[in-house]
Motif scaffolding. Structure first.
Motif, PDB file in Angstrom:
ATOM      1  N   TYR A  46      39.368  51.746  50.219  1.00 41.54           N
ATOM      2  CA  TYR A  46      38.677  52.260  49.044  1.00 41.54           C
ATOM      3  C   TYR A  46      38.396  51.156  48.041  1.00 41.54           C
ATOM      4  N   GLU A  47      37.465  51.440  47.161  1.00 42.76           N
ATOM      5  CA  GLU A  47      37.277  50.695  45.923  1.00 42.76           C
ATOM      6  C   GLU A  47      36.931  51.700  44.844  1.00 42.76           C
ATOM      7  N   LEU A  48      37.434  51.454  43.662  1.00 49.22           N
ATOM      8  CA  LEU A  48      37.217  52.338  42.522  1.00 49.22           C
ATOM      9  C   LEU A  48      36.329  51.592  41.532  1.00 49.22           C
ATOM     10  N   VAL A  49      35.071  52.031  41.415  1.00 54.44           N
ATOM     11  CA  VAL A  49      34.075  51.335  40.602  1.00 54.44           C
ATOM     12  C   VAL A  49      33.850  52.110  39.309  1.00 54.44           C
ATOM     13  N   PHE A  50      34.364  51.583  38.210  1.00 53.17           N
ATOM     14  CA  PHE A  50      34.134  52.184  36.897  1.00 53.17           C
ATOM     15  C   PHE A  50      32.899  51.542  36.260  1.00 53.17           C
ATOM     16  N   VAL A  51      32.020  52.375  35.697  1.00 51.37           N
ATOM     17  CA  VAL A  51      30.852  51.869  34.979  1.00 51.37           C
ATOM     18  C   VAL A  51      31.001  52.269  33.524  1.00 51.37           C
ATOM     19  N   ASN A  52      31.252  51.289  32.658  1.00 50.47           N
ATOM     20  CA  ASN A  52      31.406  51.554  31.229  1.00 50.47           C
ATOM     21  C   ASN A  52      30.030  51.569  30.575  1.00 50.47           C
ATOM     22  N   ASP A  53      29.591  52.763  30.194  1.00 54.63           N
ATOM     23  CA  ASP A  53      28.233  52.956  29.682  1.00 54.63           C
ATOM     24  C   ASP A  53      28.187  52.749  28.167  1.00 54.63           C
ATOM     25  N   GLY A  54      28.547  51.549  27.729  1.00 51.03           N
ATOM     26  CA  GLY A  54      28.451  51.219  26.311  1.00 51.03           C
ATOM     27  C   GLY A  54      29.423  51.980  25.431  1.00 51.03           C
ATOM     28  N   SER A  55      30.629  52.243  25.913  1.00 44.70           N
ATOM     29  CA  SER A  55      31.629  52.958  25.108  1.00 44.70           C
ATOM     30  C   SER A  55      31.957  52.176  23.840  1.00 44.70           C
ATOM     31  N   VAL A  56      32.191  52.910  22.762  1.00 46.01           N
ATOM     32  CA  VAL A  56      32.529  52.274  21.489  1.00 46.01           C
ATOM     33  C   VAL A  56      33.991  52.502  21.127  1.00 46.01           C
ATOM     34  N   ASP A  57      34.735  53.140  22.030  1.00 48.17           N
ATOM     35  CA  ASP A  57      36.166  53.333  21.792  1.00 48.17           C
ATOM     36  C   ASP A  57      36.949  52.289  22.601  1.00 48.17           C
ATOM     37  N   ASN A  58      38.149  52.604  22.999  1.00 48.37           N
ATOM     38  CA  ASN A  58      39.010  51.643  23.693  1.00 48.37           C
ATOM     39  C   ASN A  58      38.867  51.709  25.213  1.00 48.37           C
ATOM     40  N   SER A  59      37.820  52.351  25.705  1.00 47.30           N
ATOM     41  CA  SER A  59      37.665  52.555  27.146  1.00 47.30           C
ATOM     42  C   SER A  59      37.638  51.243  27.926  1.00 47.30           C
ATOM     43  N   ILE A  60      36.880  50.260  27.445  1.00 45.87           N
ATOM     44  CA  ILE A  60      36.731  49.016  28.205  1.00 45.87           C
ATOM     45  C   ILE A  60      38.052  48.268  28.315  1.00 45.87           C
ATOM     46  N   ASN A  61      38.890  48.305  27.288  1.00 40.58           N
ATOM     47  CA  ASN A  61      40.187  47.641  27.360  1.00 40.58           C
ATOM     48  C   ASN A  61      41.106  48.327  28.373  1.00 40.58           C
ATOM     49  N   LEU A  62      41.035  49.640  28.432  1.00 37.68           N
ATOM     50  CA  LEU A  62      41.802  50.372  29.442  1.00 37.68           C
ATOM     51  C   LEU A  62      41.332  50.007  30.844  1.00 37.68           C
ATOM     52  N   LEU A  63      40.015  49.902  31.021  1.00 44.08           N
ATOM     53  CA  LEU A  63      39.471  49.554  32.336  1.00 44.08           C
ATOM     54  C   LEU A  63      39.870  48.142  32.742  1.00 44.08           C
ATOM     55  N   ARG A  64      39.864  47.223  31.777  1.00 46.77           N
ATOM     56  CA  ARG A  64      40.324  45.859  32.081  1.00 46.77           C
ATOM     57  C   ARG A  64      41.777  45.875  32.570  1.00 46.77           C
ATOM     58  N   GLY A  65      42.591  46.703  31.946  1.00 44.82           N
ATOM     59  CA  GLY A  65      43.987  46.810  32.354  1.00 44.82           C
ATOM     60  C   GLY A  65      44.127  47.346  33.768  1.00 44.82           C
ATOM     61  N   PHE A  66      43.324  48.356  34.122  1.00 45.52           N
ATOM     62  CA  PHE A  66      43.370  48.895  35.483  1.00 45.52           C
ATOM     63  C   PHE A  66      42.961  47.825  36.494  1.00 45.52           C
ATOM     64  N   ALA A  67      41.895  47.078  36.167  1.00 40.61           N
ATOM     65  CA  ALA A  67      41.398  46.056  37.079  1.00 40.61           C
ATOM     66  C   ALA A  67      42.397  44.916  37.253  1.00 40.61           C
ATOM     67  N   LYS A  68      43.148  44.631  36.213  1.00 43.08           N
ATOM     68  CA  LYS A  68      44.150  43.566  36.287  1.00 43.08           C
ATOM     69  C   LYS A  68      45.296  43.960  37.219  1.00 43.08           C
ATOM     70  N   LYS A  69      45.625  45.240  37.248  1.00 38.97           N
ATOM     71  CA  LYS A  69      46.705  45.724  38.105  1.00 38.97           C
ATOM     72  C   LYS A  69      46.295  45.773  39.569  1.00 38.97           C
ATOM     73  N   ASP A  70      45.021  46.071  39.820  1.00 42.29           N
ATOM     74  CA  ASP A  70      44.565  46.335  41.186  1.00 42.29           C
ATOM     75  C   ASP A  70      43.184  45.738  41.380  1.00 42.29           C
ATOM     76  N   ASP A  71      43.063  44.801  42.325  1.00 41.28           N
ATOM     77  CA  ASP A  71      41.765  44.158  42.544  1.00 41.28           C
ATOM     78  C   ASP A  71      40.771  45.087  43.245  1.00 41.28           C
ATOM     79  N   LYS A  72      41.226  46.269  43.677  1.00 40.31           N
ATOM     80  CA  LYS A  72      40.301  47.249  44.238  1.00 40.31           C
ATOM     81  C   LYS A  72      39.642  48.081  43.146  1.00 40.31           C
TER      82      LYS A  72
END
Length: 325
Positions: A46-72
């Motif tokens: 699997y791969e989990l592809v998140f697309v951050n559609d210009g969020s103005v809250d903390n979404s992108i920082n959370l996504l960076r954290g997920f990506a740091k934990k798992d390269d998938k």
């Protein structure tokens, strides 16, 4: 995949799960934790592809954290908000799986359905539409308007009939994804409609939409109305023909007024009310037709400008560089 075939060893297929994100900081941890529990049930890689559609809250920082934990876990970060349709096609453009599943981050689209989707892929199906049988968080008005929307689109469209209550939760194999990547690049988009109209070996699966895990829906009545109009314009030219029918109706109305006048002329009617009614009716028809033509011209104008569907600001855990599409 070709190298695997040449050397005769087993290669596990991959499923790409594309998740559109817009101001979902409240639900993203719940979604990620639910996926971590669920992923052991997936028989494919699997791969989990998140697309951050210009969020103005903390979404992108959370996504960076997920990506740091798992390269998938892969992240596509837009330069600004381009809309849900753009986010989904961006995920499809960058997905590398043999099968691709598009879903939302609010957990209304059940992760458990991914197992059924993989089974359908293994049976040879190439397009899988997920049909919502009920929605726990939708009110009566939304359910009624949703059904009415598909009935109107199917009535007006001269293309393939769309599944009622089909949602942005769907799955396609890589061959179908290539068609969407190379051809269906309109700026005014209805992706679930494209998926249902491309043909190929199709099937449907039903699901019950759960309540949102948090936050609130980003689709207002205004946005839904605009989306509905854009969809009808994209898939039907019938509204443009309304002028013909309106003209015929006006001619019949004029004939009726003529007959009425001929038979009542001895009463010497002033005709003022008749004239006012006819003028109001004809101008109403004219402005409706002009408005419809304006919608089509707006679509043509958007296509002629040929601006990108989306602009990527940053990509995380991808090998290729940032691109515009």
């Amino acid at each position: 995949m070709l190298m695997c075939n040449l050397i005769g060893v087993f290669c596990m297929k991959k499923i790409s799960i594309v998740v559109s994100v817009y101001n979902e900081e409240e639900v993203l941890p719940k979604f990620y934790n639910a996926f971590e529990e669920f992923k052991k049930n997936i028989s494919w890689d699997y791969e989990l592809v998140f697309v951050n559609d210009g969020s103005v809250d903390n979404s992108i920082n959370l996504l960076r954290g997920f990506a740091k934990k798992d390269d998938k876990v892969k992240v596509i970060d837009f330069s600004r908000n381009f809309g849900h349709e753009a986010a989904m096609i961006a995920g499809i453009d960058n997905a590398s799986g043999d099968g691709i599943v598009c879903m939302d981050a609010d957990l209304q689209h059940p992760l458990e359905s991914v197992v059924d989707i993989i089974n359908k892929f293994e049976e040879g199906y190439e397009v899988i539409s997920m049909v919502r049988v009920s929605n726990e968080s939708a009110g009566l008005i939304k359910n009624i308007t949703s059904k009415a929307f598909y009935k109107i689109v199917n009535l007006l469209s001269d293309q393939a009939a769309f599944e009622e209550n089909a949602s942005d939760f769907f799955a396609i194999n890589n061959k179908v994804a290539d068609v969407l990547r190379d051809n269906y690049r309109e700026k005014i988009r209805f992706l679930r409609g494209y998926v249902q109209s491309v043909g190929y070996n199709k099937t449907t699966l039903s699901y019950v939409a759960a309540k949102r895990a948090g936050g609130k829906s980003h689709y207002s009545i205004k946005k839904l109305f605009k989306f509905s109009v854009s969809t009808i314009v994209s898939f039907s030219d019938f509204p443009l023909k309304l002028g013909i029918y309106a003209g015929l109706l006006s001619a019949l109305a004029g004939l009726a007024v003529l007959v009425y006048t001929l038979f009542t002329y001895h009463d010497a009617p002033s005709g003022y009310a008749t004239i006012v009614i006819l003028i109001c009716f004809l101008f109403s028809v004219m402005f409706v037709i002009i408005g419809i033509i304006g919608e089509y011209i707006a679509v043509l104008f958007a296509e002629l400008k040929d601006r990108p569907i989306y602009i990527v600001s940053k990509k995380i855990n991808f090998d290729n560089e940032n691109i515009e599409k």
